[in-house]
Design an enzyme around this catalytic site. Structure first.
Site: not given
Length: 682
Positions: A30-31, A202-203, A235, A572
């Site tokens: 995503k970044t 973002d997020e 998330q 993770r």
């Protein structure tokens, strides 16, 4: 800049018109998409740098985005002009530029949690709640936006009045006062609406109501606003911080004609790990739906291991054994992710006994340490002499003989405590101490490098000497932390006011300054603290009913967020994920006999390897993104049956949840137990 993107990512970058929601699963880049999208917009001359607003939730994320932006085109067009930062830093920038119209002085202070507690303590005499409780309550109110401010109690009003008297705002005010500014000043709102041609978030799943209101104000009245929000509904794990999952679920209703693009190729984990996580999260009804898939090079990998062990001690021992088998040079490849911080103790004891180095992430954060808060209070008082909260924090560090009566005498002047100290009629000893204290601040700090000014102030004030002569066993560590603050942190800033502002804006996720990859130790942290991180091997202990999901989530019907947290935990892991549960666990001194977590039961057995216990039945609730089908319970109900358990004894079943039974035991009370561990009596 587009050649290294997959088809999904490229589509998200090149879709530059109208509202866009990018559903970006864990590890899907995503970044990269966000930064490449900004670079693409600028290189295609769709906007100038200062016409792009990029919002993040942590300073760390904002800095990473800025660095990647600069590297995409050698910084030629960037030059720091893109408005990139956290919601709070961007809103603070707007407040500073429009302070008078917002009813503030331009040099207003930002109060952190400790300052807020001090203000509240000064306003209450007796209360059943602590100052910390009020801080949480007031912050929650402000995070809900302007509409939440109506008809609030006297203490809330008194607290805000005291902030105004002290020329301060708290963290929640930073966004709230911008909302109020926009609401009362349409010309200012219009100016920022016209400036920001592109908004990126973002997020997005972590937005609270105030942040969402900010976005809605900036896009109000604009046909097909160019707002791109990147996030993952699976998330969304911060409802306790005020995050509202409805914002991402209702994106297409908030912004008409919105497009939704799913990023589903994961570049972190193997197929088995991703498939196990997918099979778990599909049990949630409140989601937009997507399936993570491994990249072409990842392979199937190992299954997700599920260990059932007799006790929590056995669990800690087995995990320590597994780590030591891998050798002593790669401890940083391991992470132990726990549902609650209290679960770490037994693992810390086992690791210490076995010589396994570990690092407890999220314990005492750098900016939360007493000596760092003291040093910053000294610096705030140097730059802002009207800061009474900082004065009260440092006047007795070191001791100077100013008690409550002396402080009251200073208040009688009607001005600030610093000005009161200068003019107060004090006894000879107090006058000498006061003059010595005041002289520490009497130098031209603005003409000095920030680190030099900080060093000089703390030496002149006797603070460094206090710790140098202290017999406190932690004194050397505190001095080291102060040195770290001065030489490594403050030295990065051009001015002290700039440093103080950034320190005030530090979020919980920004506080840990050490680099995990460069520290050869096992990381122990809560699952919440692990979001955004990744490790080769992840241990997930204590997956038991009443612990994960915890009792509160079970009683309040908040299982879906707990399941999202489990999904975050599993994703993770890069190569190996080990889930464990213990049949007996000591919690706060009491023996608990919890059944394995329902989340284990909900995962597809094809991707699991059960060790120490029989495989559980897997019955998917639904396999599409449509409304879930009802789950058919087992026909042979155990309700009312007498049963026995090897550890808990005899009892009667009061609820049959399929694989999980709720049993009223004769001597142990009501417990949830896996069906496989009980036997029918008679």
């Amino acid at each position: 800049m587009l050649e290294n993107l997959n088809n999904e990512q490229r589509l998200a970058v090149e879709t530059t018109t109208g509202p866009l929601l990018v559903l970006s699963g864990a590890g899907t880049g995503k970044t990269r998409v966000l930064t490449t999208r900004i670079a693409y917009i600028l290189n295609c001359n769709l906007a100038l740098p200062w016409q792009v607003l990029a919002l993040t939730f942590t300073n760390k994320a904002a800095n990473e985005m800025k660095n990647r932006l600069a590297s995409l085109s050698d910084g030629a067009w960037y030059s720091g002009d893109v408005w990139c930062g956290t919601f709070h830093s961007i809103c603070l920038r707007i407040l500073r530029a429009n302070a008078a119209r917002a009813g503030l002085r331009s040099d207003f202070l930002i109060f952190g949690e400790e300052d807020q507690k001090s203000v509240i303590k000064s306003l209450i005499s007796q209360s059943t709640k602590t100052a910390g409780d009020y801080v949480e309550e007031f912050s929650a109110i402000k995070d809900k936006g302007l509409s939440a401010l109506k008809n609030k109690d006297k203490l809330f009003c008194a607290y805000n009045a005291e902030l105004a008297r002290l020329n301060a705002v708290d963290f929640g005010d930073i966004i709230l006062k911008v909302l109020d500014l926009f609401d009362k000043n349409p010309d200012i709102l219009s100016r920022y609406q016209n400036q920001f041609k592109y908004i990126l978030v973002d997020e997005f799943q972590d937005t609270n109501n105030a942040q969402m209101e900010f976005l809605c104000m900036l896009t109000r009245g604009i046909d097909a606003p160019n707002i791109c929000c990147v996030g993952d509904d699976d998330q969304s794990i911060y409802s306790w911080r005020g995050a509202e999952i409805k914002h991402i679920l209702n994106f297409d209703k908030t912004f008409n004609d919105a497009q939704i693009i799913r990023l589903e190729t994961n570049y972190r984990s193997t197929s088995n790990i991703l498939n196990a996580a997918n099979s778990l999260i599909r049990h949630n009804q409140g989601r937009l739906g997507k399936d993570l898939r491994a990249s072409d090079t990842a392979g199937a990998g190992e299954p997700v291991y599920v260990l059932t062990l007799p006790t929590d001690r056995d669990e800690a021992r087995i995990i320590a054994d597994a780590i030591l088998r891998e050798g002593t040079n790669d401890f940083n490849k391991f992470a132990l992710l726990i549902r609650a911080g209290s679960l770490s103790r037994i693992f810390e004891e086992e690791f210490a006994m076995r010589g396994i180095p570990y690092r407890l992430i999220g314990a005492t954060k750098f900016y939360d340490r007493m000596e760092i808060r003291d040093a910053i209070a000294y610096l705030r008082l140097l730059v802002y002499p009207f800061d009474d909260m900082s004065f009260m924090r440092v006047i007795a560090k070191p001791r100077r003989g100013f008690g409550d009566k002396a402080i009251e005498k200073l208040r009688e002047s009607g001005g600030t405590l610093m000005s009161g100290l200068r003019g107060a009629n004090l006894s000879g000893r107090q006058r000498a101490a006061a003059d010595d204290f005041l002289s520490a601040f009497d130098f031209d700090w603005a003409s000095m490098a920030p680190r030099d000014a900080a060093q000089q102030l703390l030496e002149r004030a006797g603070y460094i000497k206090m710790w140098s002569e202290s017999k406190d066993p932690d004194a050397s560590d505190r001095l080291a932390n102060i040195k770290e603050l001065i030489t490594s942190v403050i030295s990065k800033y051009d001015t002290l006011p700039e440093f103080l502002e950034q320190a005030a804006l530090m979020t919980a996720d920004d506080n840990d300054s050490e680099n995990l990859a460069n520290t050869n130790c096992v990381s122990i942290m809560t699952i919440h603290a692990a979001k955004g991180l990744e490790f080769d091997t992840v241990f997930l202990p204590a997956w038991e009913e009443s612990i994960f999901p915890n009792d509160k989530a079970i009683s309040e019907g908040a299982i879906e967020e707990e399941r999202r947290l489990a999904y975050v935990a599993i994703t993770r892991a890069r190569a190996r994920c080990i889930i464990s549960n213990a049949m007996m666990r000591v919690v706060f001194g009491s023996r608990n006999y919890n059944s394995p977590s329902r989340f284990i039961t909900e995962m597809d057995n094809r991707y699991l390897d059960f060790q120490g216990g029989a495989p559980r039945t897997y019955a998917p609730k639904y396999t599409t993104y449509e409304k879930p089908k009802s789950v058919i319970k087992k026909s042979a109900s155990f309700v009312g049956k007498l049963v026995t358990h090897d550890e808990l004894g005899a009892g009667v079943v009061i609820e049959d949840g399929g694989d999980i039974l709720t049993i009223a035991f004769k001597t142990r009370g009501i417990k949830k137990v896996a069906r496989q561990f009980v036997k029918l009596l008679g």
